[in-house]
Design an enzyme around this catalytic site. Sequence first.
Site, mmCIF file in Angstrom:
data_model
loop_
_atom_site.group_PDB
_atom_site.id
_atom_site.type_symbol
_atom_site.label_atom_id
_atom_site.label_comp_id
_atom_site.label_asym_id
_atom_site.label_seq_id
_atom_site.Cartn_x
_atom_site.Cartn_y
_atom_site.Cartn_z
ATOM 1 N N ASN A 1 -3.352 0.347 -13.743
ATOM 2 C CA ASN A 1 -4.426 -0.433 -14.378
ATOM 3 C C ASN A 1 -5.806 0.193 -14.208
ATOM 4 O O ASN A 1 -6.827 -0.489 -14.292
ATOM 5 C CB ASN A 1 -4.416 -1.879 -13.857
ATOM 6 C CG ASN A 1 -4.696 -1.937 -12.371
ATOM 7 O OD1 ASN A 1 -4.769 -0.884 -11.717
ATOM 8 N ND2 ASN A 1 -4.885 -3.118 -11.820
ATOM 9 N N ASP B 1 -0.331 0.785 -7.689
ATOM 10 C CA ASP B 1 0.059 -0.637 -7.725
ATOM 11 C C ASP B 1 1.542 -0.789 -8.045
ATOM 12 O O ASP B 1 2.230 0.196 -8.317
ATOM 13 C CB ASP B 1 -0.805 -1.388 -8.760
ATOM 14 C CG ASP B 1 -0.916 -0.612 -10.056
ATOM 15 O OD1 ASP B 1 0.136 -0.262 -10.609
ATOM 16 O OD2 ASP B 1 -2.051 -0.320 -10.503
ATOM 17 N N ASP C 1 7.770 -2.211 11.378
ATOM 18 C CA ASP C 1 6.597 -1.580 11.981
ATOM 19 C C ASP C 1 6.567 -1.791 13.500
ATOM 20 O O ASP C 1 6.858 -2.892 13.978
ATOM 21 C CB ASP C 1 5.343 -2.223 11.346
ATOM 22 C CG ASP C 1 4.083 -1.464 11.643
ATOM 23 O OD1 ASP C 1 3.938 -0.344 11.131
ATOM 24 O OD2 ASP C 1 3.254 -1.988 12.407
ATOM 25 N N ASP D 1 -1.239 4.551 -10.457
ATOM 26 C CA ASP D 1 -2.179 3.484 -10.790
ATOM 27 C C ASP D 1 -1.990 3.089 -12.252
ATOM 28 O O ASP D 1 -2.331 3.860 -13.150
ATOM 29 C CB ASP D 1 -3.598 4.010 -10.528
ATOM 30 C CG ASP D 1 -4.680 3.089 -11.050
ATOM 31 O OD1 ASP D 1 -4.396 1.896 -11.297
ATOM 32 O OD2 ASP D 1 -5.836 3.560 -11.202
ATOM 33 N N ASP E 1 -7.746 1.220 -11.831
ATOM 34 C CA ASP E 1 -8.780 0.852 -10.855
ATOM 35 C C ASP E 1 -8.854 1.873 -9.711
ATOM 36 O O ASP E 1 -9.548 1.653 -8.722
ATOM 37 C CB ASP E 1 -8.538 -0.575 -10.301
ATOM 38 C CG ASP E 1 -7.215 -0.699 -9.550
ATOM 39 O OD1 ASP E 1 -6.461 0.303 -9.507
ATOM 40 O OD2 ASP E 1 -6.942 -1.784 -9.000
ATOM 41 N N GLU F 1 10.734 1.343 13.414
ATOM 42 C CA GLU F 1 9.747 2.323 13.868
ATOM 43 C C GLU F 1 9.629 2.123 15.365
ATOM 44 O O GLU F 1 9.031 1.147 15.823
ATOM 45 C CB GLU F 1 8.389 2.106 13.182
ATOM 46 C CG GLU F 1 7.436 3.231 13.509
ATOM 47 C CD GLU F 1 5.964 2.888 13.349
ATOM 48 O OE1 GLU F 1 5.149 3.810 13.270
ATOM 49 O OE2 GLU F 1 5.606 1.689 13.349
HETATM 50 C C1 NOJ Z 1 2.581 1.977 12.286
HETATM 51 C C2 NOJ Z 1 2.263 2.213 10.854
HETATM 52 O O1 NOJ Z 1 3.104 3.212 10.354
HETATM 53 C C3 NOJ Z 1 0.806 2.571 10.772
HETATM 54 O O2 NOJ Z 1 0.432 3.057 9.514
HETATM 55 C C4 NOJ Z 1 0.020 1.356 11.169
HETATM 56 O O3 NOJ Z 1 -1.352 1.695 11.208
HETATM 57 C C5 NOJ Z 1 0.435 0.852 12.557
HETATM 58 N N1 NOJ Z 1 1.849 0.831 12.725
HETATM 59 C C6 NOJ Z 1 -0.075 -0.543 12.806
HETATM 60 O O4 NOJ Z 1 0.614 -1.471 12.024
#
Ligand code: NOJ
Length: 536
Positions: A24, A30, A195, A22, A26, A260
């Site tokens: 800044n 970041d 993802d 971090d 908060d 993924e």
């Molecule tokens: C897989 C991601 O790694 C996870 O963190 C996320 O919640 C879900 N996909 C939905 O995008």
Amino acid sequence: MTALPWYHKTTIYQIYPRSFYDSNSDGIGDLQGIIQKLDYIRELGFETIWISPFFSSPQADFGYDISDYTDIAPEYGTMSDALELIEEVHERGMKLVLDMVMNHTSEEHPWFKESRSSRDNPKADWYIWRDKPNNWQSMTGGSGWHYARERGQYFWSSFLPFQPDLNYRNPDVKRAMFDIVRFWLGRGVDGFRLDIFNVIYKDADFRDNPFSFKLVPTDEDPSSFFQQAKYTINQPESFAFAREFRKVCDEFGERLSIGEVNGGRKVLRKFLGDAANNGLTLVFDFEMLNLKFTADYFRDLIREMERHYPEPFMPVYVFSNHDKHRSMYRLGNDVRKAKLLAMFQLTVRGVPCMYYGEEIGMTDAKFPFAEAFDPIPHKFTFVPRFVFDLLGVLINRDEVRTPMQWNGTRNAGFSSAQKTWLPLHENYQTIHVEKQQAESNSLLNVVRALLKIRHQERCLQEGSLEILENLPKGVLGYARILEGEKILVLLNLDEQATEFPVGYSECIFKSSDRDDAKEKAIQLNGFGGMILRIKS
Ligand code: NOJ
């Protein structure tokens, strides 16, 4: 043999930006914080950084719910910080991989707001709408269909209700998403982590999923909540989509794309395209996150990976991430085992991917479900925690997302705010970077030394792999071989010390001072390991 593309011989470090550094005060990590820590990562020796999403988002799933793909969430910084980050990474000779969530947007994304507003607006068909739900369950349990009053229809969400799935059967959606991909590639990013890539297409006819006896999903078989995910994941169109995605990346040269995906190794391979390796450049294989610390387990794992990802493919070795238990959970918090796991991960044939904090052996925290920031545990407050613990399933992902432990001072040196977004792990005064930098045989320094060796030895980056047979039980051994060069890796996954004959010419690395290499025999301590060179 031709040299491998960079993305098949790189090493990946995953940053969860909220928890890294971090700058800044908060209480939230970041982009400037990451920039300040780039030298740490470079000196550690990682070559590629993957950063979990930092785009505009209501943060209901901490960035995996994007409301603008070409802008930055203010708590993480600005577009100019993002561009500076890309430049600073490149200046250090490293690569940057962004996290692209293509399957769904946030419900706050203007596309969804428009799509939801009526049945005949220009984006009416950008999401998946139906008059009546079928029996499909979301990945997080319960029906994935959610009613929108404005349209009097249901929209589909593979994950959580506020993450509506885009409709990739609409060419406009695909075009818009590929433009976003090009936007970032054009700004120099070196690739993407993708993802839940394997749920992007759903069955076009919305056929009901068949019954299954399984309640809890596994990486091998994602059936869950008494349903086979037959029509909701791994559809043939998703494999074709991987090849299309690759073409977009190829417009910009050699770019990394790591999916993924889950659902068994045979299926995972399909995302890499055909024999020409024309799909995604890499896929995660999450089964190994449930590792068993035995020589037999790792031998079988290597065999499987070599069988499914032979040249021109490359396996990925990953043992933790922001969704799953940290690897120490499976290693009984034993640092000796963590060092051996690092030796394995950084020398086996494959791309290693390490989650932030693993290099110092950070461990899972334990927080009450009711106080979780992660939305998932709130769906399961009716299930007592011990049930998940017995199953080895992580439900409250906050527990693996605690701030990076840089030093032993307040907030572990992560932030100077009064309050950090998640509490620090209670062990931060004993497990932290500064301490391990000063200890020559710390896990951190072992990881650093191994990465250095990997850099120096092309054989470890590009060599083929042969498993060594007839070693003492409990010892895992393999050779990496490249153009007459041969490097042996010997790992004793047993607590008992052992001694056995091996011919070699040089000891490149040993896990502890007591591991001994003699002329024709080696001695390995319990959980000891060595890397040896053989001159042919
Ligand atoms: C897989 C991601 O790694 C996870 O963190 C996320 O919640 C879900 N996909 C939905 O995008």
